[in-house]
Design a protein around this motif. Structure first.
Motif, short mmCIF file in Angstrom:
data_model
loop_
_atom_site.label_atom_id
_atom_site.label_comp_id
_atom_site.label_asym_id
_atom_site.label_seq_id
_atom_site.Cartn_x
_atom_site.Cartn_y
_atom_site.Cartn_z
N UNK A 6 4.94 0.29 -13.56
CA UNK A 6 5.47 1.19 -14.58
C UNK A 6 5.81 2.54 -13.97
N UNK A 7 4.93 3.06 -13.14
CA UNK A 7 5.17 4.38 -12.55
C UNK A 7 6.37 4.37 -11.62
N UNK A 8 6.67 3.23 -10.99
CA UNK A 8 7.80 3.16 -10.07
C UNK A 8 9.11 2.77 -10.74
N UNK A 62 0.84 -1.20 0.00
CA UNK A 62 0.00 0.00 0.00
C UNK A 62 0.87 1.25 0.00
N UNK A 63 1.90 1.28 0.84
CA UNK A 63 2.75 2.47 0.92
C UNK A 63 3.48 2.74 -0.39
N UNK A 64 4.06 1.71 -1.00
CA UNK A 64 4.74 1.93 -2.28
C UNK A 64 3.77 2.29 -3.38
N UNK A 65 2.53 1.81 -3.28
CA UNK A 65 1.50 2.21 -4.24
C UNK A 65 1.16 3.68 -4.07
N UNK A 66 1.16 4.17 -2.83
CA UNK A 66 0.95 5.59 -2.60
C UNK A 66 2.07 6.40 -3.24
N UNK A 67 3.31 5.95 -3.11
CA UNK A 67 4.43 6.65 -3.75
C UNK A 67 4.26 6.69 -5.27
N UNK A 68 3.71 5.62 -5.83
CA UNK A 68 3.49 5.58 -7.28
C UNK A 68 2.41 6.57 -7.70
N UNK A 69 1.34 6.63 -6.93
CA UNK A 69 0.22 7.54 -7.26
C UNK A 69 0.56 9.00 -6.96
N UNK A 70 1.31 9.21 -5.91
CA UNK A 70 1.61 10.56 -5.43
C UNK A 70 3.13 10.73 -5.27
N UNK A 71 3.87 10.74 -6.38
CA UNK A 71 5.33 10.79 -6.29
C UNK A 71 5.86 12.04 -5.61
N UNK A 72 5.04 13.09 -5.54
CA UNK A 72 5.48 14.30 -4.84
C UNK A 72 5.68 14.04 -3.35
N UNK A 73 5.12 12.97 -2.83
CA UNK A 73 5.27 12.65 -1.40
C UNK A 73 6.66 12.10 -1.08
N UNK A 74 7.34 11.56 -2.09
CA UNK A 74 8.62 10.90 -1.87
C UNK A 74 9.64 11.84 -1.24
N UNK A 75 9.64 13.08 -1.66
CA UNK A 75 10.67 14.02 -1.19
C UNK A 75 10.56 14.32 0.30
#
Length: 301
Positions: free
Chosen positions: A219-221, A123-136
């Protein structure tokens, strides 16, 4: 001194809210940690009311911990029952982002470290894929027994996954309108029919694609540098997260720094850890919990 308090975070559906357990020391000044449970579980995997578990451990070292109960689980309201039609897509696109925004609004900071058990890592890595702005905003992650697809063929996996999760669970969700996993003694909490179906589809060796809108997480990740992530495996976790399963999840989780630690007596540890007691065994405090603490300290910006 460690303090605990509960917070209810409203969702878009009227009368529906997420439960956050805020665990911290009296100073309330350290980095913020978001902790997320897996399937048929809730946030209690990370804490007890008398301050045992990973979240209180981190709090004793100054971290401010927010343990999230996904929609309908734990102390989130209302509990899962017949007719609830949400699933893991809603966990990814609304539950986790809503919790993060709530924490940010309350404290003026976003969670700096993310922790997950089992399916929570997906779930967490899926959130990073959907909302890559959160990674920073995230310095590092620690995932306990997290995998997406099951590649191992251990007899226990054939029973728990192939028989129970891929077959019997569909019978029970049809019968009850949801999966009463706690009553069945399969776990600590229930799952909706949709969340079970979606997780079962991904647990098979299949594309990491959302069944709601065909969003392609893999693909997004593929070219994303995710936060440095420590993966934790237990030698007695035969069915749900063997090293081969975790390594394949690591392989499809971007290009960032990742490490895998395996915990058991043959690796110099005091206990052969399994899927649940990697977080609940008393010796975890001096072994994997300490390693998580060091990982966070090494990667804190």
């Amino acid at each position: 001194m460690i303090n605990q308090e509960s917070m209810q975070v409203p969702l878009s559906d009227a009368g529906t809210s997420l439960h956050l357990r805020y665990i911290h020391n009296t100073e309330k000044t350290g980095p913020i940690v978001l902790l997320l449970h897996g399937a048929v579980e809730n946030g209690k995997i990370f804490y007890t009311h008398n301050n045992k578990g990973l979240a209180p451990f981190l709090a004793t070292h100054g971290y401010r911990c927010f343990v999230l109960d996904l929609r309908g689980r734990g102390e989130s309201v209302p509990p899962i029952s017949r007719g609830h039609d949400y699933g893991q897509t809603e966990s990814i696109v609304e539950d986790v982002p809503t919790a993060v925004e709530f924490i940010s609004n309350q404290l003026g900071e976003r969670p700096q470290f993310w922790v997950a058990h089992s399916w929570g890592g997906v779930i967490m890595n899926s959130v990073f894929a959907r909302f890559p702005e959160e990674i920073k905003y995230v310095d590092a992650c620690a995932y306990f027994g997290s995998k997406r697809s099951l590649y191992n063929n251990h007899p226990e996996k054939l029973l728990k996954a192939n028989v129970m999760w891929y077959r019997l669970a569909y019978y029970y969700t049809k019968k009850h309108g949801y999966l009463p996993a706690k009553k069945l003694r399969w776990g600590s909490d229930s799952e909706t029919a949709k969340s079970h179906r979606q997780s079962a589809e991904w647990a098979k060796i299949s594309p990491w694609v959302d069944s709601d809108d065909a969003f392609d997480y893999a693909y997004e990740l593929s070219d994303k540098k995710l936060p440095p992530t420590l993966h934790i495996a237990g030698v007695n976790d035969k069915a749900l997260a063997q090293p081969i399963d975790i390594k394949m999840f690591m392989k499809e989780s971007g290009i960032g720094t990742q490490a895998l630690n395996i915990y058991g007596k043959k690796y110099g540890h005091t206990h052969n850890y399994g899927h649940i007691d990697m977080l609940t065994h008393p010796n975890a405090v001096t072994e994997q919990f300490q390693d998580v603490l060091n990982w966070f300290r090494d990667h804190q910006r």
